[in-house]
Design a protein around this motif. Structure first.
Motif, mmCIF file in Angstrom:
data_model
loop_
_atom_site.group_PDB
_atom_site.id
_atom_site.type_symbol
_atom_site.label_atom_id
_atom_site.label_comp_id
_atom_site.label_asym_id
_atom_site.label_seq_id
_atom_site.Cartn_x
_atom_site.Cartn_y
_atom_site.Cartn_z
ATOM 1 N N PRO A 1 44.130 -4.010 54.769
ATOM 2 C CA PRO A 1 42.884 -4.071 54.901
ATOM 3 C C PRO A 1 42.270 -2.740 55.325
ATOM 4 N N ILE A 2 41.171 -2.287 54.590
ATOM 5 C CA ILE A 2 40.481 -1.242 54.954
ATOM 6 C C ILE A 2 38.783 -1.478 54.754
ATOM 7 N N LYS A 3 38.265 -0.743 55.837
ATOM 8 C CA LYS A 3 36.799 -0.915 55.850
ATOM 9 C C LYS A 3 35.975 0.521 55.938
ATOM 10 N N TYR A 4 34.858 0.558 55.331
ATOM 11 C CA TYR A 4 34.021 1.731 55.146
ATOM 12 C C TYR A 4 32.668 1.409 55.182
ATOM 13 N N GLU A 5 32.013 2.368 56.066
ATOM 14 C CA GLU A 5 30.743 2.387 56.174
ATOM 15 C C GLU A 5 29.953 3.406 55.553
ATOM 16 N N GLY A 6 28.903 3.293 54.614
ATOM 17 C CA GLY A 6 28.348 4.552 54.059
ATOM 18 C C GLY A 6 26.830 4.186 53.922
ATOM 19 N N THR A 7 26.093 5.670 54.241
ATOM 20 C CA THR A 7 24.794 5.609 54.071
ATOM 21 C C THR A 7 24.463 6.837 52.962
ATOM 22 N N GLU A 8 23.333 6.759 52.416
ATOM 23 C CA GLU A 8 22.956 7.757 51.458
ATOM 24 C C GLU A 8 23.651 7.667 50.297
ATOM 25 N N LEU A 9 23.963 8.917 49.930
ATOM 26 C CA LEU A 9 24.867 9.192 48.845
ATOM 27 C C LEU A 9 26.222 8.009 48.745
ATOM 28 N N LEU A 10 26.912 8.116 49.841
ATOM 29 C CA LEU A 10 28.145 7.282 49.907
ATOM 30 C C LEU A 10 27.867 5.867 49.683
ATOM 31 N N SER A 11 26.639 5.351 50.296
ATOM 32 C CA SER A 11 26.270 4.069 49.833
ATOM 33 C C SER A 11 25.812 3.789 48.402
ATOM 34 N N ARG A 12 25.225 4.664 47.874
ATOM 35 C CA ARG A 12 24.838 4.485 46.392
ATOM 36 C C ARG A 12 26.071 4.465 45.526
ATOM 37 N N ALA A 13 26.997 5.420 45.912
ATOM 38 C CA ALA A 13 28.359 5.670 45.262
ATOM 39 C C ALA A 13 29.136 4.091 45.410
ATOM 40 N N PHE A 14 29.208 3.527 46.420
ATOM 41 C CA PHE A 14 29.841 2.304 46.696
ATOM 42 C C PHE A 14 29.286 1.490 45.771
ATOM 43 N N GLN A 15 27.995 1.131 45.843
ATOM 44 C CA GLN A 15 27.263 0.170 44.738
ATOM 45 C C GLN A 15 27.347 0.121 43.575
ATOM 46 N N HIS A 16 27.254 1.761 43.209
ATOM 47 C CA HIS A 16 27.521 1.921 41.699
ATOM 48 C C HIS A 16 29.044 1.579 41.218
ATOM 49 N N GLU A 17 29.852 1.922 41.945
ATOM 50 C CA GLU A 17 31.374 1.647 41.495
ATOM 51 C C GLU A 17 31.852 0.257 41.590
ATOM 52 N N ILE A 18 31.132 -0.424 42.595
ATOM 53 C CA ILE A 18 31.469 -1.827 42.740
ATOM 54 C C ILE A 18 30.615 -2.926 41.596
ATOM 55 N N ASP A 19 29.549 -2.117 41.319
ATOM 56 C CA ASP A 19 28.865 -2.857 40.198
ATOM 57 C C ASP A 19 29.617 -2.676 38.805
ATOM 58 N N HIS A 20 30.411 -1.562 38.888
ATOM 59 C CA HIS A 20 31.240 -1.469 37.389
ATOM 60 C C HIS A 20 32.186 -2.655 37.381
ATOM 61 N N LEU A 21 32.696 -2.957 38.606
ATOM 62 C CA LEU A 21 33.785 -4.110 38.556
ATOM 63 C C LEU A 21 33.291 -5.490 38.424
ATOM 64 N N GLU A 22 31.697 -5.590 38.304
ATOM 65 C CA GLU A 22 31.227 -6.995 37.906
ATOM 66 C C GLU A 22 30.619 -6.630 36.321
ATOM 67 N N GLY A 23 30.968 -5.411 35.900
ATOM 68 C CA GLY A 23 30.298 -5.332 34.566
ATOM 69 C C GLY A 23 28.814 -5.006 34.250
ATOM 70 N N VAL A 24 28.393 -4.497 35.291
ATOM 71 C CA VAL A 24 26.964 -4.030 35.741
ATOM 72 C C VAL A 24 26.871 -2.523 35.704
#
Length: 161
Positions: A117-140
């Protein structure tokens, strides 16, 4: 570590909900390594496995900060807060950008390449990148969320004379 072909919209793999990874083996390690090389070669800051034609819950992110390359398997966003509105592009949708409203801060949990298990915190660009890539996993795709979509701006290099 070959550079993989980046799948382009409207390929249907980009619209599938990616499958959970259950085997943490050499095949997964090779996928992660190939994805990182492919992302860097394309000057991206993130890449999801569906973008290389693999419907698995795997992402790589590197926004050029102190975290360096982040590999996440089976990632989920466990909390988000704040708001930002900014431009996004996607290696699978060349030539377009869009203004997308995202959380400014996220906490993401997942597993590393060995299943730990791992955990990351992200703000600004890192937050945006996490959300964008995880959206891909949902087909969004970002174009589904964008408040406006426009032709990508080309950065013009000026001669310094």
């Amino acid at each position: 570590m070959p550079i993989r072909l980046i799948v382009k919209h409207p390929d249907e793999v980009l619209r599938e909900k990616a499958k959970e990874v259950t085997k943490f083996n050499a095949n997964l390690h090779k996928l992660l390594e190939d994805m990182a090389v492919t992302m860097y070669d394309a000057d991206g800051v993130g890449l999801a496995a569906p973008q290389v034609g693999i419907s698995k819950r795997v992402i790589v992110v590197d926004v050029g900060d102190e975290h360096g390359l982040i590999e996440l398997v089976n990632p989920t966003i466990v909390s988000m807060d704040g708001e930002q509105l900014g431009p996004e592009g996607c290696l699978s949708i060349p030539g377009l950008q869009g203004d997308v409203r995202r959380a400014n801060h996220v906490v993401v949990e997942g597993q590393d390449r060995h299943g730990n298990p791992i955990k990351y915190e992200g703000t600004e660009l890192l937050s945006r990148a996490f959300q964008h890539e995880i959206d891909h996993l949902e087909g969004v795709l970002f174009i589904d969320l964008a408040e406006s979509v426009y032709e990508a701006r080309k950065v013009l290099e000026q001669d310094e004379e």
